[in-house]
Design a protein around this motif. Structure first.
Motif, PDB file in Angstrom:
ATOM      1  N   ASP A   1       5.723  33.333  10.321  1.00 33.47           N
ATOM      2  CA  ASP A   1       5.500  34.737  10.987  1.00 33.47           C
ATOM      3  C   ASP A   1       4.006  34.855  11.075  1.00 33.47           C
ATOM      4  OD1 ASP A   1       8.120  35.956  10.820  1.00 33.47           O
ATOM      5  OD2 ASP A   1       7.815  35.878   8.777  1.00 33.47           O
TER       6      ASP A   1
ATOM      7  N   ARG B   1      13.539  45.093  17.316  1.00 30.89           N
ATOM      8  CA  ARG B   1      13.631  43.491  17.977  1.00 30.89           C
ATOM      9  C   ARG B   1      14.565  43.079  16.901  1.00 30.89           C
ATOM     10  NH1 ARG B   1       8.393  43.319  20.935  1.00 30.89           N
ATOM     11  NH2 ARG B   1       7.461  42.396  19.064  1.00 30.89           N
ATOM     12  N   LEU B   2      14.190  42.620  15.946  1.00 31.25           N
ATOM     13  CA  LEU B   2      14.993  42.089  14.740  1.00 31.25           C
ATOM     14  C   LEU B   2      16.219  42.334  14.531  1.00 31.25           C
ATOM     15  CD1 LEU B   2      14.701  39.576  12.845  1.00 31.25           C
ATOM     16  CD2 LEU B   2      13.992  40.957  11.114  1.00 31.25           C
TER      17      LEU B   2
ATOM     18  N   SER C   1      11.384  45.190  12.478  1.00 32.50           N
ATOM     19  CA  SER C   1      11.246  45.630  13.670  1.00 32.50           C
ATOM     20  C   SER C   1      12.576  45.900  14.415  1.00 32.50           C
ATOM     21  CB  SER C   1      10.513  44.579  14.362  1.00 32.50           C
ATOM     22  OG  SER C   1      11.361  43.501  15.015  1.00 32.50           O
TER      23      SER C   1
ATOM     24  N   GLY D   1       6.334  41.962  13.124  1.00 33.85           N
ATOM     25  CA  GLY D   1       7.057  40.784  13.491  1.00 33.85           C
ATOM     26  C   GLY D   1       7.882  40.029  12.559  1.00 33.85           C
TER      27      GLY D   1
ATOM     28  N   SER E   1       7.506  34.975  20.194  1.00 36.90           N
ATOM     29  CA  SER E   1       6.930  35.093  18.845  1.00 36.90           C
ATOM     30  C   SER E   1       7.104  33.769  18.042  1.00 36.90           C
ATOM     31  CB  SER E   1       7.880  36.121  17.961  1.00 36.90           C
ATOM     32  OG  SER E   1       8.080  37.524  18.545  1.00 36.90           O
TER      33      SER E   1
ATOM     34  N   GLU F   1      10.926  37.875  13.342  1.00 41.68           N
ATOM     35  CA  GLU F   1      11.219  37.633  14.495  1.00 41.68           C
ATOM     36  C   GLU F   1      10.964  35.979  14.971  1.00 41.68           C
ATOM     37  OE1 GLU F   1       9.005  40.090  17.315  1.00 41.68           O
ATOM     38  OE2 GLU F   1       9.442  41.866  16.065  1.00 41.68           O
TER      39      GLU F   1
ATOM     40  N   LEU G   1      11.603  36.673  21.667  1.00 41.26           N
ATOM     41  CA  LEU G   1      11.716  36.320  20.027  1.00 41.26           C
ATOM     42  C   LEU G   1      11.322  34.989  20.181  1.00 41.26           C
ATOM     43  CD1 LEU G   1      15.188  37.804  19.037  1.00 41.26           C
ATOM     44  CD2 LEU G   1      12.645  38.414  18.226  1.00 41.26           C
TER      45      LEU G   1
END
Ligand code: ADP
Ligand code: MG
Length: 321
Positions: A270, A248-249, A246, A165, A193, A168, A190
């Motif tokens: 994080d 996602r990032l 990641s 993560g 997170s 994120e 996000l």
């Protein structure tokens, strides 16, 4: 606070948070925590201030309660400790109502229950300015075994856990601050997170006996690693290509033309763990299921500078002032 007086609020908290057997919690002048032989007590305190740490207009009170407990428990984990108890002090401006506090306490309770951390006391006052939350967490660790920032040795590997993560939370903060669309599932994840970090207690406990130094990633590796280097009197070489990014990032950064490495190293909040470990222990650590997957991102050096291999840039991380 409207609807509910100070003592009614404390009473309602007391009902929801009974002290574990053998402990004295909410209701007396002090909490009593029975001591165990051969254990060290770890204590950490952290403040969350409206405007600096969260936006009252945006934050869901459940998430705020969750995060208030999480960031503090993460500090105990960062030393390789087991959290035991917490103390919650809140200064409440008039617009905070009973429903807000119920949801706040539900989030605080859910996160605390995950890590068997009992709420044993606190303080409640009014505020004519911001909402301010202070949490103190007490934890324990076998005598002499807490993992400090000062133990990194030249040659040690630099590792991160919970790094899936990395960055994120910072991306989630950008979604919040820029008012990006939260119907979008990536943006929504996000933001989650950002608001619902999970302290890595299990991993941290398993790292006792492996890690020579450790801290939790709260301001971003670019800032946090410098603390380990300074306290240990060493330097480091970090390989940019080994920083875990990641999907996602990467997708978020592609959409907004941002540098994912910069977000991963400077973003902060994080709450993964940054640690160092002798190379001889790498195999055993990789086989240890409780530690779980982690990434090796560089090596500690005798020369006291911090080198980012594969980048022209310097990475600094977050500072309040
Ligand atoms: P005192 O006047 O001695 O400070 P308080 O009335 O402030 O006592 O608190 C009474 C009890 O409630 C104490 O045990 C205190 O630790 C606990 N307490 C007060 N506020 C909170 C809170 N926000 N969360 C948990 N416990 C609290
Ligand atoms: Mg008081």
């Amino acid at each position: 606070m409207k609807n509910l007086g100070e003592f009614e609020l404390i009473d309602s908290i007391r009902k929801e948070f009974p002290a574990p057997k053998g402990y004295t919690g909410i209701g007396d002048d002090c909490a009593i925590i029975p001591q165990r032989e051969d254990m060290d007590t770890l204590i950490s305190t952290d403040m969350l201030v409206e405007g600096s740490h969260f936006l009252l207009e945006d934050v869901d009170p459940y998430h705020l309660g969750w995060k208030s407990a999480a960031v503090n428990i993460s500090d105990i984990a960062a030393m390789g400790g087991r959290p035991i108890a917490s103390f919650l002090s809140i200064a409440l401006p008039p617009q905070i109502d009973q429903t807000f506090m119920q949801e706040f306490m539900r989030g605080y309770g859910d996160l605390s229950a995950k890590f068997h951390t009992a709420l044993l006391g606190g303080d409640t006052t009014s505020s004519n300015g911001q909402l301010c939350i202070n949490v103190t967490v007490v934890g324990e660790c076998p005598h002499g075994q807490a993992i400090r920032r000062s133990g990194a040795k030249p040659g040690d590997l630099i590792c991160v856990v919970g790094a899936a993560g990395l960055g994120e939370s910072a991306a989630g903060l950008k979604v919040i601050l820029d008012g990006l669309d939260r119907q979008d599932s990536l943006n929504r994840t996000l933001v989650e997170s950002h608001y619902k970090p999970l302290p890595m207690v299990r991993q941290a406990l398993a790292l006792r006996g492996f890690a020579t130094s450790m801290m939790d990633i709260s301001d971003g590796i670019g800032s946090d690693l410098r603390h380990i280097l300074e306290e240990s009197g060493v330097g480091a070489r970090v390989r940019i290509s080994d920083i875990p990014l990641s999907d996602r990032l990467q997708e978020f950064c592609a959409r907004h033309s941002l540098d994912p490495v910069k977000l991963a190293l400077e973003g902060g909040e994080d709450y993964g763990l940054l640690f160092t470990m002798p190379e001889t222990k790498l195999g055993l650590a990789q086989d240890n299921l409780a530690i779980g997957p982690f990434s090796v991102i560089g090596r500690i050096t005798e020369e006291k500078d911090l080198v980012w291999e594969g980048s022209e840039q310097d990475y600094c991380g977050f500072r309040h002032f």
